[in-house]
Design a protein around this motif. Sequence first.
Motif, PDB file in Angstrom:
ATOM      1  N   ALA A  46       0.742  -0.979  -0.101  1.00  0.00           N
ATOM      2  CA  ALA A  46      -0.192   0.159  -0.040  1.00  0.00           C
ATOM      3  C   ALA A  46       0.715   1.235  -0.039  1.00  0.00           C
ATOM      4  N   PHE A  47       1.918   1.182   0.996  1.00  0.00           N
ATOM      5  CA  PHE A  47       2.921   2.491   0.775  1.00  0.00           C
ATOM      6  C   PHE A  47       3.566   2.605  -0.616  1.00  0.00           C
ATOM      7  N   ALA A  48       3.990   1.657  -1.054  1.00  0.00           N
ATOM      8  CA  ALA A  48       4.398   1.542  -2.570  1.00  0.00           C
ATOM      9  C   ALA A  48       3.477   2.092  -3.342  1.00  0.00           C
ATOM     10  N   ASP A  49       2.185   1.541  -3.477  1.00  0.00           N
ATOM     11  CA  ASP A  49       1.164   1.872  -4.410  1.00  0.00           C
ATOM     12  C   ASP A  49       0.846   3.721  -4.152  1.00  0.00           C
ATOM     13  N   MET A  50       1.039   4.032  -2.708  1.00  0.00           N
ATOM     14  CA  MET A  50       0.787   5.424  -2.732  1.00  0.00           C
ATOM     15  C   MET A  50       1.922   6.311  -3.121  1.00  0.00           C
ATOM     16  N   ALA A  51       3.059   5.789  -3.039  1.00  0.00           N
ATOM     17  CA  ALA A  51       4.284   6.537  -3.570  1.00  0.00           C
ATOM     18  C   ALA A  51       4.162   6.505  -5.036  1.00  0.00           C
ATOM     19  N   GLU A  52       4.044   5.645  -5.873  1.00  0.00           N
ATOM     20  CA  GLU A  52       3.651   5.617  -7.112  1.00  0.00           C
ATOM     21  C   GLU A  52       2.357   6.688  -7.549  1.00  0.00           C
ATOM     22  N   LEU A  53       1.469   6.692  -6.898  1.00  0.00           N
ATOM     23  CA  LEU A  53       0.047   7.481  -7.172  1.00  0.00           C
ATOM     24  C   LEU A  53       0.796   8.967  -7.156  1.00  0.00           C
ATOM     25  N   GLU A  54       1.665   9.235  -5.906  1.00  0.00           N
ATOM     26  CA  GLU A  54       1.785  10.756  -5.599  1.00  0.00           C
ATOM     27  C   GLU A  54       2.931  11.074  -7.025  1.00  0.00           C
ATOM     28  N   LYS A  55       3.649  10.151  -7.411  1.00  0.00           N
ATOM     29  CA  LYS A  55       4.514  10.569  -8.456  1.00  0.00           C
ATOM     30  C   LYS A  55       3.545  10.720  -9.816  1.00  0.00           C
ATOM     31  N   GLY A  56       2.567  10.411  -9.913  1.00  0.00           N
ATOM     32  CA  GLY A  56       1.729  10.728 -10.886  1.00  0.00           C
ATOM     33  C   GLY A  56       1.406   9.338 -11.880  1.00  0.00           C
ATOM     34  N   ALA A  57       1.388   8.373 -11.301  1.00  0.00           N
ATOM     35  CA  ALA A  57       1.016   7.024 -12.027  1.00  0.00           C
ATOM     36  C   ALA A  57      -0.470   7.178 -12.072  1.00  0.00           C
ATOM     37  N   ILE A  58      -0.759   6.079 -13.212  1.00  0.00           N
ATOM     38  CA  ILE A  58      -2.279   6.077 -13.535  1.00  0.00           C
ATOM     39  C   ILE A  58      -2.961   5.317 -12.474  1.00  0.00           C
ATOM     40  N   ALA A  59      -3.483   6.052 -11.414  1.00  0.00           N
ATOM     41  CA  ALA A  59      -3.730   5.204 -10.243  1.00  0.00           C
ATOM     42  C   ALA A  59      -5.130   4.974 -10.273  1.00  0.00           C
ATOM     43  N   ASN A  60      -6.005   5.468 -11.470  1.00  0.00           N
ATOM     44  CA  ASN A  60      -7.345   5.305 -11.627  1.00  0.00           C
ATOM     45  C   ASN A  60      -7.625   4.537 -13.064  1.00  0.00           C
TER      46      ASN A  60
END
Length: 528
Positions: A46-60
């Motif tokens: 979850a922490f790794a996913d969140m870090a990716e999201l904050e970096k601009g990953a296509i989290a949706n």
Amino acid sequence: MDAKALWQRYQDWLYFHEGLGLYLDVSRMRFDDAFVESLRPKFEQAFADMAELEKGAIANPDENRMVGHYWLRNPDLAPTPELTQEIVQTLEQIEAFAEKIQTGAIHPPRANRFTDVISIGIGGSALGPEFVAEALSSDFPPLKIHFIDNTDPAGIDRILTQLRNSLASTLVLVISKSGGTPEPRNGMIEVKKAYAGQNLDFAQYAVAITSADSNLDKVAKSEGWLARFPMYDWVGGRTSEMSAVGLVPAALQGIDIRAMLEGAKEMDDATRVADLKNNPAALLALSWYYAGNGKGEKDMVVLPYKDSLLLFSRYLQQLVMESLGKEKDLDGNTVYQGIAVYGNKGSTDQHAYVQQLREGVPNFFATLIEVLEDRKNPSPEIDPGVTAGDYLSGFLLGTRQALYENQRDSITVTIPQVNARTVGALIALYERAVGLYASLVNINAYHQPGVEAGKKAAAAILDLQKRVLEVLQSAKSALTLDEIAEKAGASQEIESIYKILRHLQANQRGVVFQGNLAQPSSLKVSVS
Ligand SMILES: O=P(O)(O)OC[C@H]1O[C@H](O)[C@H](O)[C@@H](O)[C@@H]1O
């Protein structure tokens, strides 16, 4: 657990944010160390996913969108310099606009100042602004805000009637990310008519907050509205309080939006820490997972012991339930996830349904929100040495204890006072907790496919209404519901047809019923 062990557990699990003066207590959630250990790998992910999201990953992934509400309060985190600049500029524009409105530099054609604001929007375009207005607006704000958050004609009338004598000094915000949601569109059209009815040029009172080139944006542009503020593709409706959606209405009411952003930023920093015990959002997500077995088996009852936080639970209802309430997980498995949220405020609710919480079906966990500061000024004594605030505090502690004694778990969030910084922090805390929990249960927290079904069905009903009216208008004599359905080519939808007609009949829309109202199939219907 005896009192000593419980006190130790309290201290072992207590989270304190020094800058914000915020405490989080999960000691009354009865998880054990083995449970915490078992979730550690999921939290790493979850922490790794969140870090990716904050970096601009296509989290949706379903909507192919980035998820960037964290950038709104720390623009330097945005993945490109252009986005950073856009966020900063919009914020400056909002502040400049609010100041001009408040000083009268921008004023309505027939008055020196704007005195009121109508905010038209629904869902994420209303719940944040409503919560923040209730929590933070001063007793005598520079502009008084009124919300139209539905397509209920009587609700619209109420606002317009109250403002009948001050429409000429009332600013109108039309807020819709998509710019095409029917409810705010209807509200806008009706409000526009009210302005026209008083010979006021709506465009000189109207402000749009919407995505670039949406239908609303096009209307605002072509009609030359007073101002337009952007809503970004990468901010979801339910996480948009720190975008123009929440900041424009807040700034107009004189709320310190920089402090709100600062509080959220501080909380974001704290909830970015990849260490379960030192991350308040992770502690919330852990507690939710524990309570509901990772399947939402228990409801979240949110009880702020402070009147001004009344709408927090309603705000959280959308944030949590629209984010987590999903049929499929990210791998396409059917999972029926979600956590139900409800609550109003303490101690008021203790006199309503806390009876069931204490003794009835144990299908919930409580979240108590405690505010340390009772009021700005010293309190009078109610009893010798006791104030009204002491009672409020006592009721909170008493409820927490009474629940625990009966194996009902609770979380307590404590803030020093309700101010722009702590409200910003609370919003950010729950946004992150929802994001982390979504990772734990492997769902997309940022789309809402289920909402479309209801919207489509409603559109079909309105289409059916048109067809039914055409049938009736061309009929030579009164028709039964069966006949109407057949002629409209909608034999399967007879019940909907009956309900459509009953609604039209009740509103003097020319529909006449003959026959026995208790037996719909006996009715004959005509139009006058
Ligand atoms: O801001 P809008 O585009 O008008 O959307 C308003 C609301 O409508 C929809 O029903 C969505 O489910 C919500 O997430 C959204 O906040």
